[in-house]
Design a protein around this motif. Structure first.
Motif, PDB file in Angstrom:
ATOM      1  N   LEU A 448       0.846  -1.200   0.000  1.00  0.00           N
ATOM      2  CA  LEU A 448       0.000   0.000   0.000  1.00  0.00           C
ATOM      3  C   LEU A 448       0.876   1.242   0.000  1.00  0.00           C
ATOM      4  O   LEU A 448       1.965   1.258   0.565  1.00  0.00           O
ATOM      5  N   ARG A 449       0.350   2.305  -0.656  1.00  0.00           N
ATOM      6  CA  ARG A 449       1.056   3.576  -0.703  1.00  0.00           C
ATOM      7  C   ARG A 449       0.521   4.495   0.393  1.00  0.00           C
ATOM      8  O   ARG A 449      -0.686   4.753   0.482  1.00  0.00           O
ATOM      9  N   ALA A 450       1.405   5.004   1.233  1.00  0.00           N
ATOM     10  CA  ALA A 450       0.988   5.947   2.267  1.00  0.00           C
ATOM     11  C   ALA A 450       0.787   7.317   1.644  1.00  0.00           C
ATOM     12  O   ALA A 450       1.072   7.538   0.459  1.00  0.00           O
ATOM     13  N   LYS A 451       0.288   8.273   2.432  1.00  0.00           N
ATOM     14  CA  LYS A 451      -0.018   9.604   1.917  1.00  0.00           C
ATOM     15  C   LYS A 451       1.238  10.317   1.434  1.00  0.00           C
ATOM     16  O   LYS A 451       1.203  11.067   0.454  1.00  0.00           O
ATOM     17  N   ASP A 452       2.388  10.033   2.081  1.00  0.00           N
ATOM     18  CA  ASP A 452       3.637  10.692   1.685  1.00  0.00           C
ATOM     19  C   ASP A 452       4.338   9.966   0.549  1.00  0.00           C
ATOM     20  O   ASP A 452       5.442  10.344   0.146  1.00  0.00           O
ATOM     21  N   GLY A 453       3.732   8.875   0.043  1.00  0.00           N
ATOM     22  CA  GLY A 453       4.262   8.183  -1.134  1.00  0.00           C
ATOM     23  C   GLY A 453       5.058   6.940  -0.827  1.00  0.00           C
ATOM     24  O   GLY A 453       5.294   6.117  -1.722  1.00  0.00           O
ATOM     25  N   HIS A 454       5.523   6.746   0.410  1.00  0.00           N
ATOM     26  CA  HIS A 454       6.319   5.548   0.679  1.00  0.00           C
ATOM     27  C   HIS A 454       5.397   4.331   0.750  1.00  0.00           C
ATOM     28  O   HIS A 454       4.225   4.437   1.067  1.00  0.00           O
ATOM     29  N   GLU A 455       5.979   3.175   0.405  1.00  0.00           N
ATOM     30  CA  GLU A 455       5.199   1.949   0.309  1.00  0.00           C
ATOM     31  C   GLU A 455       5.393   1.088   1.555  1.00  0.00           C
ATOM     32  O   GLU A 455       6.475   1.030   2.129  1.00  0.00           O
ATOM     33  N   ILE A 456       4.267   0.432   1.925  1.00  0.00           N
ATOM     34  CA  ILE A 456       4.270  -0.405   3.122  1.00  0.00           C
ATOM     35  C   ILE A 456       3.717  -1.756   2.723  1.00  0.00           C
ATOM     36  O   ILE A 456       2.684  -1.842   2.037  1.00  0.00           O
ATOM     37  N   ILE A 457       4.379  -2.831   3.137  1.00  0.00           N
ATOM     38  CA  ILE A 457       3.935  -4.179   2.797  1.00  0.00           C
ATOM     39  C   ILE A 457       3.065  -4.717   3.939  1.00  0.00           C
ATOM     40  O   ILE A 457       3.454  -4.658   5.112  1.00  0.00           O
ATOM     41  N   PHE A 458       1.875  -5.226   3.581  1.00  0.00           N
ATOM     42  CA  PHE A 458       0.930  -5.757   4.574  1.00  0.00           C
ATOM     43  C   PHE A 458       0.584  -7.205   4.254  1.00  0.00           C
ATOM     44  O   PHE A 458       0.542  -7.605   3.089  1.00  0.00           O
ATOM     45  N   GLU A 459       0.363  -7.974   5.325  1.00  0.00           N
ATOM     46  CA  GLU A 459      -0.225  -9.296   5.189  1.00  0.00           C
ATOM     47  C   GLU A 459      -1.720  -9.142   5.499  1.00  0.00           C
ATOM     48  O   GLU A 459      -2.094  -8.784   6.613  1.00  0.00           O
ATOM     49  N   VAL A 460      -2.576  -9.402   4.512  1.00  0.00           N
ATOM     50  CA  VAL A 460      -3.996  -9.071   4.598  1.00  0.00           C
ATOM     51  C   VAL A 460      -4.840 -10.338   4.646  1.00  0.00           C
ATOM     52  O   VAL A 460      -4.682 -11.233   3.795  1.00  0.00           O
ATOM     53  N   SER A 461      -5.725 -10.390   5.653  1.00  0.00           N
ATOM     54  CA  SER A 461      -6.741 -11.458   5.744  1.00  0.00           C
ATOM     55  C   SER A 461      -8.102 -10.778   5.647  1.00  0.00           C
ATOM     56  O   SER A 461      -8.362  -9.781   6.332  1.00  0.00           O
ATOM     57  N   SER A 462      -8.997 -11.317   4.815  1.00  0.00           N
ATOM     58  CA  SER A 462     -10.295 -10.674   4.634  1.00  0.00           C
ATOM     59  C   SER A 462     -11.408 -11.718   4.561  1.00  0.00           C
ATOM     60  O   SER A 462     -11.154 -12.895   4.307  1.00  0.00           O
ATOM     61  N   TRP A 463     -12.642 -11.259   4.756  1.00  0.00           N
ATOM     62  CA  TRP A 463     -13.812 -12.137   4.683  1.00  0.00           C
ATOM     63  C   TRP A 463     -15.041 -11.306   4.330  1.00  0.00           C
ATOM     64  O   TRP A 463     -15.078 -10.090   4.514  1.00  0.00           O
ATOM     65  N   LEU A 464     -16.062 -11.996   3.838  1.00  0.00           N
ATOM     66  CA  LEU A 464     -17.296 -11.336   3.403  1.00  0.00           C
ATOM     67  C   LEU A 464     -18.270 -11.164   4.561  1.00  0.00           C
ATOM     68  O   LEU A 464     -18.346 -11.996   5.470  1.00  0.00           O
ATOM     69  N   GLU A 465     -19.027 -10.083   4.481  1.00  0.00           N
ATOM     70  CA  GLU A 465     -20.164  -9.894   5.403  1.00  0.00           C
ATOM     71  C   GLU A 465     -21.450 -10.144   4.616  1.00  0.00           C
ATOM     72  O   GLU A 465     -21.653  -9.559   3.550  1.00  0.00           O
ATOM     73  N   TRP A 466     -22.292 -11.018   5.167  1.00  0.00           N
ATOM     74  CA  TRP A 466     -23.550 -11.374   4.502  1.00  0.00           C
ATOM     75  C   TRP A 466     -24.727 -10.811   5.289  1.00  0.00           C
ATOM     76  O   TRP A 466     -24.705 -10.748   6.515  1.00  0.00           O
ATOM     77  N   GLU A 467     -25.758 -10.419   4.556  1.00  0.00           N
ATOM     78  CA  GLU A 467     -26.983  -9.927   5.183  1.00  0.00           C
ATOM     79  C   GLU A 467     -28.163 -10.481   4.411  1.00  0.00           C
ATOM     80  O   GLU A 467     -28.351 -10.158   3.234  1.00  0.00           O
ATOM     81  N   ASN A 468     -28.927 -11.346   5.085  1.00  0.00           N
ATOM     82  CA  ASN A 468     -30.074 -12.021   4.453  1.00  0.00           C
ATOM     83  C   ASN A 468     -29.657 -12.788   3.194  1.00  0.00           C
ATOM     84  O   ASN A 468     -30.336 -12.764   2.163  1.00  0.00           O
ATOM     85  N   GLY A 469     -28.473 -13.424   3.285  1.00  0.00           N
ATOM     86  CA  GLY A 469     -27.994 -14.251   2.175  1.00  0.00           C
ATOM     87  C   GLY A 469     -27.348 -13.474   1.055  1.00  0.00           C
ATOM     88  O   GLY A 469     -27.003 -14.052   0.025  1.00  0.00           O
ATOM     89  N   VAL A 470     -27.180 -12.165   1.270  1.00  0.00           N
ATOM     90  CA  VAL A 470     -26.599 -11.323   0.214  1.00  0.00           C
ATOM     91  C   VAL A 470     -25.319 -10.690   0.752  1.00  0.00           C
ATOM     92  O   VAL A 470     -25.330 -10.105   1.842  1.00  0.00           O
ATOM     93  N   PRO A 471     -24.180 -10.763  -0.011  1.00  0.00           N
ATOM     94  CA  PRO A 471     -22.943 -10.121   0.451  1.00  0.00           C
ATOM     95  C   PRO A 471     -23.083  -8.603   0.363  1.00  0.00           C
ATOM     96  O   PRO A 471     -23.580  -8.077  -0.636  1.00  0.00           O
ATOM     97  N   VAL A 472     -22.657  -7.919   1.427  1.00  0.00           N
ATOM     98  CA  VAL A 472     -22.818  -6.464   1.454  1.00  0.00           C
ATOM     99  C   VAL A 472     -21.503  -5.735   1.662  1.00  0.00           C
ATOM    100  O   VAL A 472     -21.385  -4.556   1.328  1.00  0.00           O
ATOM    101  N   ALA A 473     -20.490  -6.399   2.239  1.00  0.00           N
ATOM    102  CA  ALA A 473     -19.230  -5.702   2.499  1.00  0.00           C
ATOM    103  C   ALA A 473     -18.116  -6.721   2.721  1.00  0.00           C
ATOM    104  O   ALA A 473     -18.362  -7.929   2.830  1.00  0.00           O
ATOM    105  N   ILE A 474     -16.876  -6.190   2.780  1.00  0.00           N
ATOM    106  CA  ILE A 474     -15.710  -7.028   3.042  1.00  0.00           C
ATOM    107  C   ILE A 474     -14.963  -6.435   4.237  1.00  0.00           C
ATOM    108  O   ILE A 474     -14.666  -5.230   4.271  1.00  0.00           O
ATOM    109  N   HIS A 475     -14.712  -7.289   5.246  1.00  0.00           N
ATOM    110  CA  HIS A 475     -13.923  -6.890   6.401  1.00  0.00           C
ATOM    111  C   HIS A 475     -12.524  -7.449   6.251  1.00  0.00           C
ATOM    112  O   HIS A 475     -12.336  -8.535   5.682  1.00  0.00           O
TER     113      HIS A 475
END
Length: 509
Positions: A448-475
């Motif tokens: 990811l690029r920070a506001k000042d332009g330098h780059e930062i490496i992240f290890e990212v874990s994500s999952w879906l949020e469901w509402e009434n059987g429909v995906p609405v967002a990603i955490h």
């Protein structure tokens, strides 16, 4: 009307029966009550008179002892002392043992005679004209205190005869003047007695008027008996209807109530109040201001101000507040209030109170849980974020602001594409599509690029949020691994350098 006239004709009271009532119109119970009332007047009056005479003769005995000539003290003092003891003893006995009216009158007359004898003795031995004043006072007092004409006559007669004998034995002058005083005091005593008896007779007359009025009312009641029967039948049906309504009201899982417009006097409250708050319905109905005084102190001012404002404008309203139950527990109530109008004016209030204590406890638990989650969310050393399916950020924690350098408001206006490298953005979009199709993926590394332009490496874990059987967002949770990657690269370069060094070295040394 003849009966009424006969009842209203009073008879002057005699010595033994002040209240003479025609047998035709008064039953035995009424006559007994009247006679008992008169006896109580005589009996209670005698007790107080005896107590007063005890004090008077005690003081008089002391005066005789210290101021009379010694030659007559041995005769006068024992007499006044005896009268003091007799009056005191009788006063004590009458407080313990009740006596009949005849005995009470006899005691009063006897005491009057004893007082007369004491005064006559002093008059005889001192032979002073001023002692006539004492005799006249006793004569007047007899008319003021005695309740029997016979004993009044006896007492006054003894006073007159005794006076005459002392005047004759001591050769006192001024028979005409002193006799005139005795005559006037006797007449005054009789007038006082007659006036008192007349007052008691008027009391009897008033009672007889009451009896006459009672006869008239009985006649009216007889004429209205049929109407009363019809009214009783109507009231019976109304009562049955009210009972049905009462059963319905008490079946409501809430406190049904009705009060005046000031909420100070409750006119009705259902029995459910005993189960919810523990107070009896009688306390709500009988104790003015009961409701307000049992509202939680922290809520009283708010409830009063809001209720007063809504009632003033005639608006129905709802409010939630706490009350203190009989066992000291705090109970949350939701009060739904209806303003009732009569002749275009607010006449009373009606409402239902529901116990929402459990709901409030659940709400408080949720708030505590949310606060704990928010603390974890804000204090985490990793970036915790949420974005919609288009990639627009919905929320981030404080660490995201600290690491990337953007403000919270700036991040919420941004899309993940603005901080990702282009080739990584395409990879992320592809993973989202596959995740929506049901595939699961392990964590990934993103730069990811920070506001000042330098780059930062992240290890990212994500999952879906469901509402009434429909995906609405990603955490997602992103951990900064830039330092770890730098160390790994340094180790890798070191490894390569040593490998190269050993490879180029001569085999044997």
């Amino acid at each position: 009307m003849d009966k009424v006239k006969q009842v209203l004709t009073p008879k002057f009271p005699d010595a033994d029966d002040v209240f003479v009532v025609p047998n035709t119109f008064l039953d035995d119970t009424t006559k007994v009550e009247l006679k008992t009332t008169f006896e109580e007047v005589v009996y209670n009056g005698l007790k107080k008179v005896l107590l007063g005479l005890t004090i008077i003769f005690f003081v008089l005995t002391l005066i005789h002892l210290f101021f009379l000539p010694k030659s007559i003290i041995s005769i006068v003092v024992p007499v006044s002392s005896a009268i003091t003891v007799i009056c005191g003893s009788l006063s004590y006995v009458l407080r313990k043992i009740p006596v009949s009216i005849k005995v009470a009158n006899a005691i009063g007359g006897s005491i009057s005679i004893l007082a007369t004898i004491d005064t006559l003795l002093v008059f005889y031995f001192l032979a002073q004209p001023r002692q006539i004043i004492g005799i006249t006072l006793i004569i007047v007092a007899s008319g003021s205190l005695l309740m029997s004409l016979e004993w009044l006559v006896i007492s006054v007669s003894i006073s007159i005869v005794g006076w005459a004998m002392v005047m004759w034995l001591t050769n006192q002058p001024d028979w005409l003047r002193n006799g005139f005083l005795i005559f006037c005091s006797s007449g005054l005593s009789y007038l006082v007695f007659v006036t008192r008896m007349y007052a008691l007779g008027r009391l009897k007359t008033l009672n007889l008027k009451y009896q006459a009025r009672k006869i008239q009312l009985e006649s009216v009641l007889e004429d209205k008996e049929k109407a009363n029967l019809q009214l009783e039948e109507a009231l019976k049906k109304l009562k049955e209807s009210r009972e049905d309504l009462k059963i319905l009201i008490n079946s409501v899982n809430g406190i049904v109530w009705e009060s005046d417009i000031n909420l100070s006097q409750f006119l009705f409250v259902s029995r459910k109040v005993e189960k919810i708050l523990g107070y009896s319905t009688n306390r709500w109905l009988e104790e003015k201001g009961f409701w307000m005084s049992h509202i939680h102190p922290e809520d009283q001012e708010t409830v009063l101000m809001y209720s007063t404002s809504e009632i003033k404008y005639g608006r129905d309203y709802e409010l939630e507040y706490r009350m203190i139950a009989a066992d000291g527990a705090t109970v949350w109530l939701k009060d739904i209030v209806t303003v009732v109008f009569e002749n275009e004016r607010v006449s009373k209030l009606q409402g239902v109170m529901f116990d929402i204590t459990d709901s409030k406890k659940i709400e408080a638990a949720l708030i505590r849980s949310e606060n704990r989650y928010r603390d974890l969310f804000e204090k985490a050393n990793d970036i915790i974020y949420t974005h919609d399916l288009s990639g627009k950020f919905v929320s981030v924690n404080t660490h995201a602001k600290e690491v990337l350098g953007y403000s919270y408001e700036e991040i919420l206006t941004m899309n993940i594409g603005q901080i990702l490298q282009l080739e990584q953005l395409e990879r992320v979009k592809e993973r989202i599509k596959k995740r929506l199709a049901g595939e699961n993926f392990p964590s990934q590394e993103l730069t990811l690029r920070a506001k000042d332009g330098h780059e930062i490496i992240f290890e990212v874990s994500s999952w879906l949020e469901w509402e009434n059987g429909v995906p609405v967002a990603i955490h997602g949770i992103a951990r900064d691994i830039t330092e770890r990657k730098r160390i790994e690269e340094a180790l890798k370069e070191s490894e390569e350098r040593y490998r190269s060094l050993f490879s180029s070295a001569s085999i044997g040394i």
